[in-house]
Write an enzyme that holds these catalytic residues in place. Structure first.
Site, PDB file in Angstrom:
ATOM      1  CB  CYS A   1      -0.979  -0.017   1.179  1.00  0.00           C
ATOM      2  SG  CYS A   1      -0.218  -0.040   2.815  1.00  0.00           S
ATOM      3  CD1 TRP A   2       1.477   6.846   1.933  1.00  0.00           C
ATOM      4  CD2 TRP A   2       1.587   6.776  -0.282  1.00  0.00           C
ATOM      5  NE1 TRP A   2       2.139   7.978   1.521  1.00  0.00           N
ATOM      6  CE2 TRP A   2       2.211   7.960   0.157  1.00  0.00           C
ATOM      7  CE3 TRP A   2       1.532   6.516  -1.654  1.00  0.00           C
ATOM      8  CZ2 TRP A   2       2.788   8.882  -0.716  1.00  0.00           C
ATOM      9  CZ3 TRP A   2       2.103   7.437  -2.531  1.00  0.00           C
ATOM     10  CH2 TRP A   2       2.723   8.604  -2.054  1.00  0.00           C
TER      11      TRP A   2
END
Length: 353
Positions: A98-99
């Protein structure tokens, strides 16, 4: 190994192509800006849900945001398992990120591991991957570039396409940038990628090349449309041996008429692009070119653009930026048919072996 395994991108990179699936757990808008090559987008929270959870976090608090987000996350992950991953075997090996490598990828990796799949989670997420790519492009691999030079319309892009088709190594920056590299180079219906995505595409091509074989590339300027070629890559290109591709001006006009048919069908679009040249050529000349376009005199306009604008600018740029151009191998094309480009590509490939 205990799963989910949380690994750095340095540890993941040697086996990056061995993962069965790379899963980007970020929202669809984050994914669209840039992502690991080949990744599929499975948002744990989509854009709308992410805004809802983020707003709740700021306005109410962490607990309430997590209480709202948890069932959304669980619902989304369950849907992917029921649909996208339902047929995956026990040894299916996904990579999830993810980020920042936190809650979103952690939630998905945890549940996939509980199912029994040997899932790997990227420590640091996309930000860690992006830092790796940026560092790699500051010191690109030591590749042997062969720079295809030639005035506008001489067939550089077609030659690169043909070289690629016969198995040569090609770095086609214009294709990666979705732009033909000039003021008229915008491709209709195909927006350019973001700068980060452009750099990802370049990095992914460079890492796959065999250093023992040449890499053919076009003599681009620092910018391709709105995108900037990484400085270190450009420096390597500009210091490399050159190939001077030549084609008669009438044939160049023919080739450009084929490549830019969309402007022939829509003179107003062509004139809008020509307006960008007012500072260089003055309003009177641009108005005269407008009249040619509107009057259907496109071949005449193309020829004049070559003589008055493109050729002088290109020759100045080549002499200034590509230090080995005076010693360039000359490659003359007799015509613009497929067989002409195929013969030229084969001659270059044979000479490089």
């Amino acid at each position: 190994m205990k799963y989910p395994a949380v690994l750095s991108f340095n540890d993941i990179f040697p086996q990056l192509d061995a993962f069965d699936t790379i899963i980007d757990a970020r929202s669809e808008s984050e994914y669209a800006l840039d992502h690991i090559p080949g990744a599929i987008n499975c948002p744990v929270l989509n854009d709308e849900e992410r805004i809802l959870v983020g707003t709740t976090y700021k306005q109410v608090g962490s607990f309430e945001a997590k209480r709202i987000g948890a069932p959304l996350v669980a619902k989304n992950i369950a849907r992917y398992i029921d649909t996208l991953f339902a047929d995956k075997p026990r040894d299916w090996k996904p990579l999830v990120y993810c980020w920042r490598g936190g809650n979103r990828s952690g939630s998905m990796a945890h549940i996939l591991a509980k199912v029994g799949w040997p899932v790997v989670q990227l420590d640091g997420g996309y930000k860690a991957y992006r830092a790796y790519v940026a560092a790699a492009l500051e010191n690109p691999p030591a590749l042997s570039f062969r720079v295809v030079c030639g005035t506008t319309g001489s067939g550089k892009s077609r030659l690169l396409e043909t070289l690629d088709a016969i198995g040569a190594q090609v770095l086609d920056l214009e294709r990666l940038a979705a732009h033909r590299g000039s003021v008229l180079g915008h491709l209709p219906g195909e927006p350019q990628p973001t700068q980060k995505m452009f750099e990802t595409r370049i990095w992914d091509k460079l890492r796959r090349f065999d250093p023992s074989k040449p890499v053919f590339v076009e003599s681009e300027s620092k910018k391709v449309g709105n995108l900037r070629v990484p400085d270190a890559v450009m420096e390597r290109m500009r210091a490399s041996p050159c190939i001077a591709l030549t084609l008669s001006r009438p044939n160049r006009v023919r080739l450009l008429m084929e490549d830019y048919q969309h402007f022939c069908a829509d003179p107003s679009s062509l004139n809008a692009q020509l307006d960008h040249l007012v500072q260089l050529h003055g309003r009177a000349r641009i108005d005269a070119w407008h009249e040619m376009a509107e009057g259907g005199r496109i071949p005449e306009l193309v020829d004049e653009l070559l003589v008055e604008h493109y050729d002088p600018a290109y020759l100045r740029s080549i002499d200034r930026n590509f230090v080995q151009y005076p010693q360039a191998q000359v490659l003359e094309l007799g015509d613009i048919g497929k067989e002409d480009f195929l013969a030229a590509a084969r001659s270059l490939q044979s000479a490089a072996m």
